[in-house]
Design an enzyme around this catalytic site. Structure first.
Site, PDB file in Angstrom:
ATOM      1  N   TYR A 130       0.925  -0.840   0.260  1.00 36.82           N
ATOM      2  CA  TYR A 130      -0.057  -0.265  -0.482  1.00 36.82           C
ATOM      3  C   TYR A 130       0.687   1.369  -0.175  1.00 36.82           C
ATOM      4  O   TYR A 130       1.774   0.960   0.501  1.00 36.82           O
ATOM      5  CB  TYR A 130      -1.137  -0.093   1.115  1.00 36.82           C
ATOM      6  CG  TYR A 130      -2.383  -0.795   0.909  1.00 36.82           C
ATOM      7  CD1 TYR A 130      -3.127  -0.087   0.866  1.00 36.82           C
ATOM      8  CD2 TYR A 130      -2.100  -2.432   1.477  1.00 36.82           C
ATOM      9  CE1 TYR A 130      -4.187  -1.280   0.608  1.00 36.82           C
ATOM     10  CE2 TYR A 130      -3.230  -3.174   1.526  1.00 36.82           C
ATOM     11  CZ  TYR A 130      -4.363  -2.606   1.445  1.00 36.82           C
ATOM     12  OH  TYR A 130      -5.879  -3.321   1.292  1.00 36.82           O
ATOM     13  N   TYR A 142      -1.124 -10.227   0.218  1.00 35.68           N
ATOM     14  CA  TYR A 142       0.170  -9.315   1.449  1.00 35.68           C
ATOM     15  C   TYR A 142       0.022  -9.251   2.664  1.00 35.68           C
ATOM     16  O   TYR A 142      -0.702 -10.225   3.222  1.00 35.68           O
ATOM     17  CB  TYR A 142       0.347  -7.588   1.218  1.00 35.68           C
ATOM     18  CG  TYR A 142      -1.224  -7.233   2.253  1.00 35.68           C
ATOM     19  CD1 TYR A 142      -1.930  -7.223   3.468  1.00 35.68           C
ATOM     20  CD2 TYR A 142      -2.195  -6.802   1.019  1.00 35.68           C
ATOM     21  CE1 TYR A 142      -2.644  -7.002   3.915  1.00 35.68           C
ATOM     22  CE2 TYR A 142      -3.489  -6.304   2.108  1.00 35.68           C
ATOM     23  CZ  TYR A 142      -3.496  -6.203   2.703  1.00 35.68           C
ATOM     24  OH  TYR A 142      -4.871  -5.915   3.516  1.00 35.68           O
ATOM     25  N   ARG A 186      -2.864 -12.224   3.232  1.00 34.51           N
ATOM     26  CA  ARG A 186      -4.909 -11.937   3.266  1.00 34.51           C
ATOM     27  C   ARG A 186      -4.839 -11.923   1.446  1.00 34.51           C
ATOM     28  O   ARG A 186      -3.832 -12.020   1.201  1.00 34.51           O
ATOM     29  CB  ARG A 186      -4.614 -10.269   3.008  1.00 34.51           C
ATOM     30  CG  ARG A 186      -4.367  -9.622   4.785  1.00 34.51           C
ATOM     31  CD  ARG A 186      -6.193 -10.046   5.636  1.00 34.51           C
ATOM     32  NE  ARG A 186      -7.384 -10.578   4.722  1.00 34.51           N
ATOM     33  CZ  ARG A 186      -8.423  -9.173   4.620  1.00 34.51           C
ATOM     34  NH1 ARG A 186      -7.925  -7.559   4.477  1.00 34.51           N
ATOM     35  NH2 ARG A 186      -8.803  -9.734   4.042  1.00 34.51           N
ATOM     36  N   HIS A 210      -7.174  -8.314  -2.731  1.00 34.67           N
ATOM     37  CA  HIS A 210      -8.806  -8.104  -2.561  1.00 34.67           C
ATOM     38  C   HIS A 210      -8.852  -6.174  -2.590  1.00 34.67           C
ATOM     39  O   HIS A 210      -7.467  -5.830  -3.045  1.00 34.67           O
ATOM     40  CB  HIS A 210      -8.971  -7.667  -0.729  1.00 34.67           C
ATOM     41  CG  HIS A 210      -8.496  -7.111   0.208  1.00 34.67           C
ATOM     42  ND1 HIS A 210      -7.285  -7.658   0.985  1.00 34.67           N
ATOM     43  CD2 HIS A 210      -8.256  -5.352   0.257  1.00 34.67           C
ATOM     44  CE1 HIS A 210      -6.576  -7.434   1.361  1.00 34.67           C
ATOM     45  NE2 HIS A 210      -7.164  -6.218   1.718  1.00 34.67           N
ATOM     46  N   HIS A 265     -10.188  -2.687  -1.178  1.00 35.89           N
ATOM     47  CA  HIS A 265     -11.294  -2.019  -0.290  1.00 35.89           C
ATOM     48  C   HIS A 265     -12.625  -0.954  -0.823  1.00 35.89           C
ATOM     49  O   HIS A 265     -11.731  -0.556  -2.122  1.00 35.89           O
ATOM     50  CB  HIS A 265     -11.104  -1.332   0.156  1.00 35.89           C
ATOM     51  CG  HIS A 265      -9.444  -2.565   1.259  1.00 35.89           C
ATOM     52  ND1 HIS A 265     -10.043  -2.491   2.617  1.00 35.89           N
ATOM     53  CD2 HIS A 265      -8.568  -2.272   1.534  1.00 35.89           C
ATOM     54  CE1 HIS A 265      -8.914  -3.008   2.988  1.00 35.89           C
ATOM     55  NE2 HIS A 265      -8.073  -3.218   2.376  1.00 35.89           N
TER      56      HIS A 265
HETATM   57 FE   LIG Z   1      -6.513  -4.424   2.351  1.00 35.36          FE
END
Ligand SMILES: [Fe+2]
Lengths: 193, 265
Positions: B132, B171, B181, B184, B186
């Site tokens: 991110y 990640y 995870r 995905h 968000h």
């Molecule tokens: Fe996330």
């Protein structure tokens, strides 16, 4: 209802560069003659401030009118849109600059609708921050009167000595905030105490 | 629950221990269903395999409220809020981002099947390496100078939305040892009533991490979990340009009466 809603998921830890925006917390400018600060701290079940929560408020203006004007994301400094968004700081504290809402109905005590998102919180939570008002006004309110007396204080903002409104949120504990669910908005908490 | 370690940085439990906890909760749910309990269409707020939920879920039942006027309306967003360019995450910098270019498209409708028109849809995501653009993301995967990973759009008259982006990678996170995870995106959505407000995550079909991911598995019902998974749609793919995914989002039912709905027209 014909269709089953899509489930929610946590906002996660990394919303900070995506959802908050400049001016999100200022529904009116601080210099507005009726500007009031609405602020507080979000606490977890150990009473520790939550540093990665996001709050949204949605409210009528001081006359109880609900804005239909766009412009919340790029405020023009004049239009009251009634909606704002603020992330908490590293100490779990949030702050909005807004107007004190008017009532939207004869029996309804004035309140700000508050929505909470956080890492660790799987779905958003709704609550209401009621303005300090005459006891008779609060007692008449349909929601407040339906809340057990010992939990009612968790829905009441308090007036600080500087004139600001204080509204803390507790996910758990003795002062656990009363969170709301609505008839067509199912939400499953999992096991509760 | 006090004996459980709630430190998100502890990462002491193994994947196998988390899997066992998830399996037990799901088995209990299925047994309750067999005994006539209602379908759980939402994620559980109290879901111990997701360690961070332990101290951040309400321990008391949510209080039933009849919505007042403010809850029956939503803020209005318009073109002064969102520019048309914000729905293409691949053109926000001088160069092309690295990764698989995708279009994610679908409709936003409410539980009564009505299109949610002209409303704000926000999305954010990791890049093609699972990183991110957030100062607290410490995953040692490369940042992409050509990819921020934030998009916004307004739904069209039929509730339709579309984002052009890069397929995000899975990640690691600190829920337990070797925790990952599922890939995905968000999403954040508004309806016609504020009670329909939702933040969620969209997943990609066939992700091998689904079974291991306590956030995805916090939805105990398989059919409900499936509602977060997009489908590959070849009609959204474009010749020598992008692959395509379709994901329709159903908000909860409006709490307004039919007459109140009509007033908006
Ligand atoms: Fe996330």
């Amino acid at each position: 209802m014909k269709l089953t809603p899509t489930p929610g998921q946590t906002v996660g830890p990394f919303f900070g560069y995506a959802l908050p925006y400049a001016g999100g917390e200022a529904l009116v400018d601080r210099s507005h003659p009726s500007a009031v600060r609405l602020h507080g701290t979000v606490y977890d079940g150990d009473g520790v401030p939550v540093p990665d929560a996001l709050l949204e408020i949605w409210q009528p203006d001081e006359h109880g009118a609900i804005s239909r004007q766009p412009g919340s994301l790029h405020r023009d400094g004049y239009t009251f849109t009634g909606w704002g968004r603020a992330a908490v700081d590293g100490a779990g504290h949030y702050s909005f600059t807004t107007l004190e809402p008017g009532s939207t109905g004869p029996e309804v005590a004035p309140y700000v609708l508050v929505t909470i998102f956080a890492r660790g919180l799987m779905d958003r939570l709704f609550t209401r921050a009621y303005l300090p008002s005459e006891p008779a006004t609060l007692e008449r309110d349909p929601l407040l009167s339906s809340v057990p007396a010992e939990r009612r204080h968790t829905l009441l903002a308090s007036r600080e000595s500087d004139g600001s409104l204080r509204f803390d949120i507790h996910f758990q504990g003795e002062d656990e905030t009363v969170f709301l669910t609505y008839p067509n908005t199912p939400q499953f908490t999992g096991p509760v105490d | 629950m006090a004996e459980k370690n709630t430190d998100p940085d502890a990462a002491v439990l193994s994947q196998a221990e988390i899997d066992t906890e998830i399996a037990a909760i799901h088995a209990e749910y299925r047994a309750q269903r067999d005994a006539g309990a209602p379908v759980e269409t939402n994620a559980r707020l109290n879901f111990p395999p997701y360690r961070s939920s332990l101290l951040r879920h309400p321990t008391k039942s949510l209080h039933h409220a009849d919505p007042e006027d403010i809850e029956l309306h939503s803020p209005a967003f318009g073109h002064r809020d969102v520019s048309a360019l914000e729905s293409d995450l691949t053109i926000q910098h001088n160069g092309e981002p690295i990764g698989e270019r995708i279009i994610v498209t679908g409709r936003v409708i409410d539980g009564d099947g009505r299109a949610v028109a002209g409303q704000l849809v926000e999305m954010w995501q990791a890049n093609a390496a699972g990183r991110y653009m957030h100062k607290r993301d410490q995953h040692p995967a490369p940042l992409d100078p050509n990819f921020t990973g934030v998009g916004r759009t307004l739904t069209g008259p039929d509730g339709e939305y579309s984002f052009t982006t890069i397929k995000p990678a899975p990640y690691p996170w600190k829920n337990h040892n070797n925790a990952w995870r599922s890939a995905h995106i968000h999403f954040s959505l508004f309806g016609t009533d504020f009670t329909q407000r939702i933040v969620t995550q969209m997943y990609f079909p066939g992700d091998p991490i689904f079974a291991l991911d306590p956030i995805y598995q916090s939805i105990t019902d398989q059919a409900a979990r499936d509602r977060l998974v997009a489908t590959y749609d070849h009609s959204v793919s474009q010749h020598e340009w992008n692959t395509g995914y379709r994901w329709d989002i159903v908000l909860s039912g409006s709490n307004r009466t039919w007459a109140e709905q009509e007033e908006e027209h």
